[in-house]
Design a protein around this motif. Structure first.
Motif: not given
Lengths: 415, 667, 165, 102
Positions: B116-142
């Motif tokens: 895929d020619e947008n390989f780096t964009r794909f990984f950027t989004f994936l990493s963004l997703f992973a970061g926000s998912m992990l933040a969701l998990v460790i959030a101590n506030s609604l």
């Protein structure tokens, strides 16, 4: 040795005050505020007497150094190695006719050089020249410096506009556009220091660059050596220029200060080949001398601020008096400026703006970030490394954007 | 405070940082970008393991259950909004799942997205997703959880529409975003209500947090019910529960690794996680949990029936995901806090395995997704086949595979579901639906496997298929191992997982009849399916045996009960029609009738008037008119459109008002 | 230090009057700069040094330069204006502002503030803390506003692309 | 002895000078100049009140800082608008730009 010199300066000041108070006391009832005012006047007179003298020597030095760079002699007729040249120049400008163009706006034309000189002298007040030697120890020193410095833009505009000469006006507008652009990285690079020290006061910034490592129980020769080493380290190691953010901050500060001063290679406002002499095309005689004075005083002041912020101010091993160190650093920086003038070609207008907005501004913003990181990481070594990595990376990537296209090899067809 | 709790934020921050760096990279820097992302994810996994390890070592004393690190976020005036990070068994479990699956999916993507020619964009989004998912998990506030929730939704949107040049992908990304938004609205209202009711946004805060017993006891029963239902709205949207499940199958338009990571293993489980996180509030009023149980049970059965009649390999898995999420919700709803989360845990691995396996198949078959055009891949892709079979067995619930243990625990909890306020008949619904769902699950999985791997190739894509490279098969093998191993953590009667999640509570005793019954159901389903889909049925161009036998029912199922069409006909049509009516109303009634009508009337009247005027009044009125004109000259002077003039009048008015006030004050 | 105040007051009022009375716009702008500097002096005399410096940086360094640029861009280079502020149509403006001045001064006379000035020593640190803690939200809002104003100004002043026919 | 009233009187005078500038000048730039002067008068009041009634809360200084920021934004947008208007009408006189008038 070191304290000795400082003490001498201090004592001289005290003696003068003592003499003055004694003189005052000869009057019947001296008012209570008189000694303060006298001390104040003394400081002002000292600054106003010293810095023009330095200015005179700087003009001579600049001509001499430029002459050496360009393989010629420079001034060498008046006095030994032309040393009295500035005095001769001073006499010449004082006695010259003061020409004001007929259609010029006279009040503003006259006011402009005065304001320029006032602005450049104002900023010297907050420079700590030596231990306990500062005109006014404001707690907003650095901000005051920038505030007073921004007045000079106005004076340049006034000069350019009032002359009713298109070269003057062009020069003035060029100067303002350039100074407004470069003021941002100029201030932002100083912000890092303010942030790390936690104060805008110049004297506190200087004292924050002193380290206080001590040797326990100095005994014997080895310990003496250690003491000397520690002494050197204490007075040099704390300079901010040795931190990555400080180094980049210093470089940004120095570069944009060249533009602020309209000096080469950013001397478009005064480019002789394009617009004669910019805003002071129509000035002659003493007013012209005032402009020259203000330019050189600003140059000294900016170099002074650079050494205060990044090079430890008057800190240094006790081989020289504190003011000696200060002036040593200032003169070295000024030498570099002259050296740059002798060697760098002038930039084009779009290159000038692009350099400020596309390179210096982002770099100084990232520099603030890296200074914050350095400040907050507890381990100094790790913080140093992180800051250096960020700045190195930023420099690497941003510098790509500056070079727009590859420079082709020039072919001389008719030569 | 232990080091890991102090630095828990790093787990979420590292992927964010990697996303930021990767976003700045030029397109050509494929290796550097993916390397940074994968490296950051690996570090996050290590930190997650450290966090879990710390929790295990700290033991099960009550203080250590919720380790928090709170900080002041936004002060305004004298009020301060505080946010924080939380380490407890729930977040530790999720951290492990998310970072582990993410890491494997990232590695898988190296192979899958290679061209895929947008390989780096794909990984950027994936990493963004992973970061926000992990933040969701460790959030101590609604509030923090909601922020991460929205970021997760955003990255899901971006990734579904990664190939946005395809109209179907663009439509799917919009659909996903809008559908989940409906649920998020409820969630947001619930958040505000919860904040208002408890006075703090933190979950746990040394006994002062919103979920700490002291604050929970203040919360009234009805308030708790409404808050939980509103929060559950968000969970319904994100976890694809009925009736907001429609976006999830469409989300399969995204690249397959995205489907595996986001729409099977992690993000869609966020709804289940949310219910688990807010469980103390749900527990206050039994009605809340019952709603969760019924919605979950219905979704589990409903989605399973649809999955039986699909052709697209990823859509079958998508409906299976919806169904399994329904199981989790049902587990939570019937009071099985641990069993629901255990199913989340095991499901994440084997569903990621199945999706990645399907990705491997699709990659091999030149991006062909229709199972009718596959077949005979057993020998061509042996490694994928073995892994896929393991995943299929785990999902179907064949004994000793992970799904068996977790599904069985849910069914066990459903068996013990006897709420006081429901009739006996109603309380049997979850277990019955669950058992039917189990039958269907085994059935459609076997159908899929038969179609894909057995028989002979029915299309040239399948004929030229060959095994994928090691970046794609290695994650499959890892996940297959996990799909087997994780089940044993919840061995019936001696559940290590149960002890880790909730040491205080006792699990229900194992019911041997139920277990044997469910095993029998699964085996029968597999057998029936294997029998039906063999021989003639797998020939090219053959009609599906079910379609041949139950044509009308099959059509309904194949068209997903016409839910999309139903929505199209009702909500969308309603909105469209309503706006059309409004336009008509505006154009004809308001503009036509009133404006034109009154204009005509006025015109007519004025004609009459003109007659009277000219004849009678004209002369007498002329003088009066002149005086009015003089007056309006003055008015015109006041209202002349010059702002300076207005300002002049304003300042004079101030002066006059002041003088007036002065006079009135005197007298 | 009373005389400092009086000198500054005379300076401010004088330069302010010059700024609005002159016909040459550049002269007005120069007087305006003097006015701003005087206000900065007032801030210094009130021991708000930070504010004084900010006043000089923002008004003299930025706003005055902006105004000068605007004059240069919209006027003939000499900056002369055709209409004098003393022409007949301006009479009501003068009356209105004089009346407002009378009202203001009258109301001030009514309430004498006889409060002794205890110099409250504040440092830069206090200002920074206030900005980052108590006034964090207004600070953020202001920064947003400035960004929006910057972008808006650029967009508005951008030359419209010439239509090709 | 300089009291608070002195500062308030000064601010009132400055305000009215600004007001006069706004009311009497025809050039939009000069109107903007008058506005800036009025804002400065407000700032004098804020700082003077802070200094004389002041506390450690520093509301006066903070509000003055915000006022300066708003003034900066206003000047930037206002002058940009003026330049756009000038480009359109070749004029910045507030009286002659009246195409909205019916």
């Amino acid at each position: 040795m070191y304290e000795f010199f400082d003490q001498i300066i201090f004592k001289i000041g005290n003696v003068i005050i003592a003499v003055l108070t004694w003189l005052i006391s000869l009057f019947a009832t001296p008012p209570a505020w008189l000694p303060a005012v006298v001390w104040f006047v003394f400081k002002v007179v000292l600054i106003i007497a010293t810095f023009p003298a330095i200015f005179a020597m700087t003009t001579w030095a600049e001509r001499k150094i430029l002459g050496r760079i360009q393989n010629r002699l420079g001034p060498n007729r008046v006095g030994p190695v032309g040393l009295f040249q500035p005095i001769a120049d001073g006499i010449k400008t004082l006695t010259k006719e003061d020409i004001v163009p007929a259609i010029a706006d006279k009040p503003i034309h006259t006011m402009a050089p005065v304001i320029a000189v006032v602005a450049s002298f104002l900023v010297i007040a907050v420079l700590p020249i030596g231990r306990n030697m500062i005109g006014a120890d404001l707690n907003i020193g650095v901000l005051f410096f920038f505030a007073a410095g921004s007045i000079s833009e106005v004076s340049i505009f006034m000069a350019g506009w009032a002359s009713r000469n298109k070269y003057s006006l062009l020069g003035g507008m060029r100067a303002i556009a350039q100074m407004v652009s470069y003021e941002i990285p100029f201030i932002l690079s100083a912000v890092t220091v303010v942030m790390v020290v936690g104060s805008l006061s110049t004297s506190q910034i200087v004292s924050a660059q002193q380290l206080h490592l001590l040797v326990e129980d100095p005994e014997g020769l080895g310990d003496l050596l250690k003491r000397v080493v520690f002494h050197f380290y204490n007075n040099i190691g704390g300079w901010f220029v040795f931190q990555p953010w400080g180094f980049f901050g210093f470089v940004i500060f120095f570069t944009s200060s060249l533009a602020e001063l309209n000096r080469s290679p950013f001397d478009l406002p005064e480019a002789e080949s394009e617009i004669i002499a910019g805003h002071h095309t129509e000035y002659s005689g003493f007013k012209f001398a005032l402009f020259a004075l203000s330019e050189y005083i600003s140059m000294i002041a900016v170099c002074g601020l650079a050494s205060t912020l990044f090079l430890g101010g008057w800190n240094g091993p006790h081989l020289l008096p504190s003011w000696g160190w200060f002036f040593l650093k200032v003169f070295s920086l000024m030498f570099v400026m002259i050296w740059i003038r002798g060697t760098f070609p002038r930039l084009r207008a779009d290159q000038l703006m692009g350099f400020a907005w596309k390179f210096l501004l982002p770099l100084s913003l990232i520099n603030i970030f890296s200074a914050g990181l350095w400040y907050h990481i507890p381990s100094r070594a790790f913080g140093w490394l992180a800051s250096a990595l960020i700045m190195g990376g930023a420099y690497h990537f941003l510098s790509r954007g500056v070079v727009t296209r590859d420079i082709e090899k020039r072919i001389y067809r008719f030569a | 405070m232990p080091w890991i709790v102090e630095n828990l934020w790093l787990i979420a921050f590292l992927p964010f940082l990697a996303a930021g760096i990767s976003a700045l990279m030029p397109r050509a820097q494929k290796k550097a970008s993916s390397g940074i992302v994968i490296f950051a994810m690996a570090l996050s996994l290590l930190l997650s393991l450290k966090a879990g390890g710390y929790l295990l070592k700290a033991g099960s004393s009550h203080e250590t259950l919720h380790l928090v690190r709170n900080f002041d976020w936004l002060p305004y005036g004298d009020t301060v909004i505080r946010l924080g990070f939380l380490l407890d068994p729930l977040s530790a479990m999720m951290l492990f799942v998310v970072s582990f699956v993410s890491l494997l999916v990232f590695i898988f993507s190296l192979g899958y997205m290679d061209h895929d020619e947008n390989f780096t964009r794909f990984f950027t989004f994936l990493s963004l997703f992973a970061g926000s998912m992990l933040a969701l998990v460790i959030a101590n506030s609604l509030l923090l959880l909601f922020m991460a929730w929205e970021l997760v939704g955003l990255s899901s949107y971006l990734l579904i529409g990664f190939w946005y040049q395809k109209p179907s992908a663009a439509a799917a990304m919009k659909k996903a975003f809008i559908t989940t938004r409906i649920g998020d609205l409820g969630f947001f209202i619930g958040l505000l209500w919860f904040h208002y009711a408890s006075g703090t946004s933190l979950f746990y805060d040394q006994g002062q947090g919103a979920l700490d017993p002291t604050k929970l006891s203040i919360l009234g029963g009805s308030a708790a019910l409404w808050i939980s239902l509103l929060v559950f709205c968000g969970a319904v949207g994100k976890s694809g529960q009925f009736p907001l499940h429609v976006w999830l199958p469409d989300a399969m338009e995204g690249p397959t690794p995205v489907s595996a990571l986001i729409h099977a293993a992690t993000m869609v489980a966020a709804g289940v996680f949310l219910v688990g996180r807010m469980y103390p509030v749900f527990e206050i009023n039994p009605t809340a949990l019952e709603v969760v149980a019924f919605v979950g049970a219905f979704t589990a059965l409903f989605a399973a029936t649809i999955a039986v009649a699909q052709w697209d390999i990823k859509r079958i898995l998508a409906y299976s995901t919806v169904s399994q999420l329904g199981y989790m919700m049902m587990g939570l709803g019937v009071g099985g806090y641990v069993s629901g989360l255990f199913h989340l845990f095991t499901h994440a691995f084997f569903k990621a395995l199945l999706f990645l396996g399907s990705g491997s198949i699709i990659h091999a078959c030149h991006h062909e997704q229709d199972i009718r055009k596959m077949g005979g891949l057993k020998d061509r892709m042996s490694r994928t086949f073995v892994c896929y079979m393991i995943g299929m067995f785990a999902l179907s619930g064949v004994p000793l595979f992970a799904g068996f243990f977790s599904k069985d625990e849910i069914l066990l909890d459903a068996l013990h579901f006897h709420p006081a306020n429901l009739p006996h008949f109603a309380s049997r619904i979850p277990i019955v639906f669950g058992l039917i769902g189990a039958f269907l699950t085994a059935f459609y999985m076997m159908r899929q496997v038969k179609y894909v791997f057995f028989g002979s190739p029915r299309d040239h894509g399948a004929q030229h298929a060959h095994e994928s490279g090691s970046p794609m098969t290695l994650p499959l093998i890892f996940l297959a191992l996990m799909a087997v191993a994780t089940g044993f953590l919840g061995w019936p009667g001696h559940s290590w997982f149960h002890h880790f999640m909730e040491p205080a509570a006792e699990a229900h005793p194992t019911n041997l009849y139920l277990m044997l019954g469910s095993i029998a159901i699964v085996l029968i389903a597999l057998g029936v399916s294997a029998f039906v889909y063999s021989g003639e049925a797998l020939r090219a161009g053959a009609v599906d045996p079910l379609e041949a036998r139950f044509a009308s029912l099959f059509r309904v199922l194949n068209n997903k009960y016409y839910i999309d069409e139903f929505y199209e006909k009702t909500f969308v049509l309603f909105t469209r029609t309503f706006s059309r009516i409004i336009v008509r109303f505006d154009r004809y009634i308001l503009n036509g009738f009133f404006v034109w009508g009154s204009a005509l009337i006025v015109y007519g009247l004025s004609l009459v008037n003109q007659l009277i005027d000219e004849a009678a009044i004209n002369r007498g009125f002329d003088k009066g008119c002149r005086s009015v004109r003089t007056g309006s000259q003055w008015n015109r002077w006041i209202q002349n459109g010059l702002s300076q003039h207005y300002l002049k009048i304003t300042s004079l008015a101030i002066v006059i008002l002041f003088l007036l006030a002065l006079f009135i004050g005197r007298t | 230090m009373d005389y400092v105040f009086y000198i500054l007051a005379i300076w401010i009022v004088g330069s302010g009057l010059l700024a609005i009375l002159q016909r040459n716009l550049v002269h007005c702008a120069v007087a305006l700069i003097a006015f701003f500097a005087g206000i900065a002096g007032i801030f210094f005399s009130l021991h708000a040094e930070f504010l004084g410096a900010i006043q000089v940086v923002v008004y003299v360094g930025a706003i005055a330069v902006l105004i000068l640029f605007a004059i240069m861009l919209t006027r003939h280079v000499t900056g002369e204006e055709e209409v004098s502020p003393f022409s007949r149509h301006a009479i009501w403006g003068w009356i209105a502002s004089a009346a407002v001045l009378c009202v203001l001064l009258y109301s001030l006379d009514k309430q004498m503030f006889a409060i002794s000035a205890e110099p409250s020593q504040i440092t830069m640190l206090d200002i920074g803390n206030a900005m980052m803690q108590r006034y964090a939200v207004p600070f953020e809002v202001i920064s947003l506003l400035l960004t929006a104003a910057l972008v808006g100004a650029v967009v508005i002043a951008l030359e419209e692309p010439r239509e090709r026919k | 002895m300089v009291t608070l009233t002195h500062y308030l009187v000064l601010a009132a005078v400055v305000f009215c000078i600004g007001l006069a500038g706004v009311l009497t000048r025809r050039n939009a730039i000069m109107v903007l100049v008058g506005l800036e002067m009025m804002l400065n008068a407000g700032n004098i009041n804020l700082v003077a009140f802070w200094r004389y009634l002041g506390s450690q809360a520093m509301s006066g200084q903070m509000f003055a800082i915000f006022a300066i920021a708003v003034a900066g934004a206003e000047a930037a947008v206002g002058l940009a608008l003026l330049i756009a208007v000038y480009r359109h009408f070749r004029n910045v006189s507030v009286e002659e730009i009246s195409s909205l008038k019916g």
